[in-house]
Design a protein around this motif. Structure first.
Motif, PDB file in Angstrom:
ATOM      1  N   GLU A 233       0.846  -1.205   0.000  1.00  8.89           N
ATOM      2  CA  GLU A 233       0.000   0.000   0.000  1.00  8.89           C
ATOM      3  C   GLU A 233       0.876   1.247   0.000  1.00  8.89           C
ATOM      4  O   GLU A 233       1.516   1.578   1.001  1.00  8.89           O
ATOM      5  N   GLU A 269      -5.012   3.950  -1.912  1.00 14.01           N
ATOM      6  CA  GLU A 269      -5.916   4.726  -1.045  1.00 14.01           C
ATOM      7  C   GLU A 269      -6.086   6.148  -1.581  1.00 14.01           C
ATOM      8  O   GLU A 269      -5.100   6.799  -1.965  1.00 14.01           O
ATOM      9  N   HIS A 272      -4.060   8.918   0.235  1.00 15.08           N
ATOM     10  CA  HIS A 272      -2.621   8.753  -0.045  1.00 15.08           C
ATOM     11  C   HIS A 272      -2.292   9.301  -1.437  1.00 15.08           C
ATOM     12  O   HIS A 272      -1.242   9.910  -1.643  1.00 15.08           O
ATOM     13  N   ASP A 297      -8.363   1.188  -0.739  1.00 11.85           N
ATOM     14  CA  ASP A 297      -8.777   1.775   0.532  1.00 11.85           C
ATOM     15  C   ASP A 297      -9.569   3.024   0.177  1.00 11.85           C
ATOM     16  O   ASP A 297      -9.037   3.988  -0.392  1.00 11.85           O
ATOM     17  N   ASP A 340     -11.004   2.801   4.841  1.00 17.64           N
ATOM     18  CA  ASP A 340      -9.939   3.236   5.748  1.00 17.64           C
ATOM     19  C   ASP A 340     -10.302   4.678   6.129  1.00 17.64           C
ATOM     20  O   ASP A 340      -9.674   5.640   5.682  1.00 17.64           O
TER      21      ASP A 340
HETATM   22 CO    CO Z   1      -4.953   2.483   4.089  1.00 12.96          CO
END
Ligand code: CO
Ligand code: XUL
Length: 446
Positions: A233, A269, A272, A297, A340
């Motif tokens: 990730e 994600e 991110h 995510d 998340d």
């Molecule tokens: Co995450």
């Protein structure tokens, strides 16, 4: 009657779009509705994140936790067990099929890894029992190798060999757990795998250690017959100044450099992506085109804030474009959409845990509906195909076929006047495309 943790909430029903007002119900997520040949639940594979939903007290760096939770006041294994009971009640009421967890979310640490693992196994025995009763599945589990002070300078990339050994043993238990609970994926987020300053860091050696660690993990998974998908990730910063798995492209380059691209895929994600200066769609497209899209995510950041806020997704535009990539990919395979995400600090009641997931699920369900139409009508596909049409014949086809070189291209182009070169270009029509996208969103969701 069994103890109820959420007495104010019933099973969340699908009510459709007849009422505009939100509530403890779904307006777009209708689990068994078939969209583009597949049930919504199978496209979306929604997952609840244990750490945010059952671990978060909603503290921030300036203030204590505000969360009112039915397990407040409990500690140690009593707390861990109460959370399991509450979690399975929550999953049932939400109607989700998956959950995700870190090892340290589910059970407290003991003084040694042996004691810690015993605590984990007590809780995963409970998971397995509940899973048998309810059919709930684990989308992925992972190891928390960033909270404890032993990981101050990383885990697999720590300068200290005992910490590498500890991390290896922790992930060994994690993979055993994955096999035990039938996790469809196992995730590695490099919590502190990065550095603060190059003044004290051997970057090459740290990255080589990290790669060695991932090879050991894949070897162990194979040895025990764990067949779930292994995922990395990416995240560019926070907690470290610089994280090695910066974004999808950097992580793919790392995987290819160290021969990991055959065994690992990516978990991407939204927040991110933004921290790396990308859109969520960019990250998913990058992974998809490399054949390395694993799982997602689902959360969102904020344009006004430069750090990871893990907000529940509500941005229809972003969700539509993320789902567009998923639809173009033919789905997420073993992956899914893991929230998340956590409610804001000022949304502190147990009901807010439900509202957070409802807005996230409805946003992505709506995004799926729009994306499916965009895909079926080939709105972007046809535009893009036409934009690159000069490579389908003549000189373009010859370039793609590898039949040209700098000399032949020079001969071809040298006498073409500027007017002919300008006539060879076409407008990118960004505004027209965005307007069309808006029409699809508005018409599909009305
Ligand atoms: Co995450
Ligand atoms: C942190 C983050 C993690 C991973 C799992 O930003 O995204 O929660 O998803 O460790």
């Amino acid at each position: 009657m069994a103890k109820t943790y959420f007495p104010n909430v019933d099973k969340i029903p699908f009510v459709g779009t007849s009422s505009l007002k939100s509530g403890l119900n779904y307006h777009y997520y209708n689990a068994d509705e078939v969209i583009g040949g597949k049930k919504m639940r199978d496209w979306l594979r929604f997952s609840v994140a244990y750490w945010h939903t059952f671990g978060q007290q909603l503290n921030d760096i300036f203030g204590d936790g505000t969360a009112i939770r039915p397990w407040n006041g409990l500690t140690g294994m009593d707390l861990a067990k109460a959370r399991v009971e509450a979690a399975f009640e929550f999953y049932d009421k939400m109607g989700v099929d998956f959950f995700c967890f870190h090892d340290r979310d589910i059970a407290p640490e003991g003084d040694t890894l042996r004691e810690t693992n015993k605590n984990i196994e007590t809780i995963t025995d409970m998971f397995v029992d509940y899973q048998k009763q309810t059919g709930m599945k684990v989308l992925w589990n992972t190891a928390n190798m960033f909270t404890n002070p032993r990981f101050v300078s990383g885990a697999a990339s720590s300068p200290f060999a005992d910490i590498f050994a500890f991390a290896a043993a922790q992930v060994k238990e994690g993979l055993d757990t994955a096999k035990k609970v039938g996790a469809e994926n196992y995730v590695f987020w490099g919590g502190r795998e990065g550095y603060e300053t190059l003044l004290n860091t051997d970057m090459l050696r740290e990255q080589e250690h990290l790669a060695k660690f991932f090879h050991m993990a894949a070897d162990y998974a194979k040895e025990i017959g764990y067949t779930g998908q292994l995922l990395l990730e990416p995240k560019p910063k926070e907690p470290m100044m610089h994280q090695y798995d910066f974004d999808a492209a950097t992580t793919i380059a790392f995987m290819k450099t160290y021969g990991l691209d055959g065994t690992y895929k990516l978990n991407l994600e939204g927040n991110h992506a933004n921290l790396a200066g990308h859109t969520y769609q960019h990250e998913i497209r990058t992974a998809r085109e490399a054949g390395l899209l694993g799982s997602l995510d689902a959360n969102q950041g904020d344009k006004l804030i430069g750090w990871d806020i893990d907000e529940f997704p509500s941005d229809l535009y972003e969700a539509t474009l993320a789902m567009y990539e998923v639809v173009e990919n033919g789905g997420l395979g073993k992956g899914g959409l893991n929230f998340d995400a956590k409610p804001r600090r000022s949304s502190f009641t147990p009901e807010d845990m439900f509202y957070g997931h409802i807005v996230g699920m409805d946003t992505f369900a709506a995004g799926l509906k729009v994306a499916t139409r965009l895909h079926d009508d080939r709105v972007f596909d046809d535009f893009i195909k036409d934009r690159y049409a000069s490579y389908d014949e003549g000189i373009g086809a010859s370039i793609e076929a590898g039949k040209e070189d700098f000399k032949s291209l020079n001969d071809y182009i040298i006498d073409k006047p500027q007017s002919a070169l300008l006539a060879a270009t076409k407008s990118g029509r960004l505004e027209e495309l965005k307007d069309t996208l808006n029409h699809y969103i508005i018409d599909t969701l009305k």
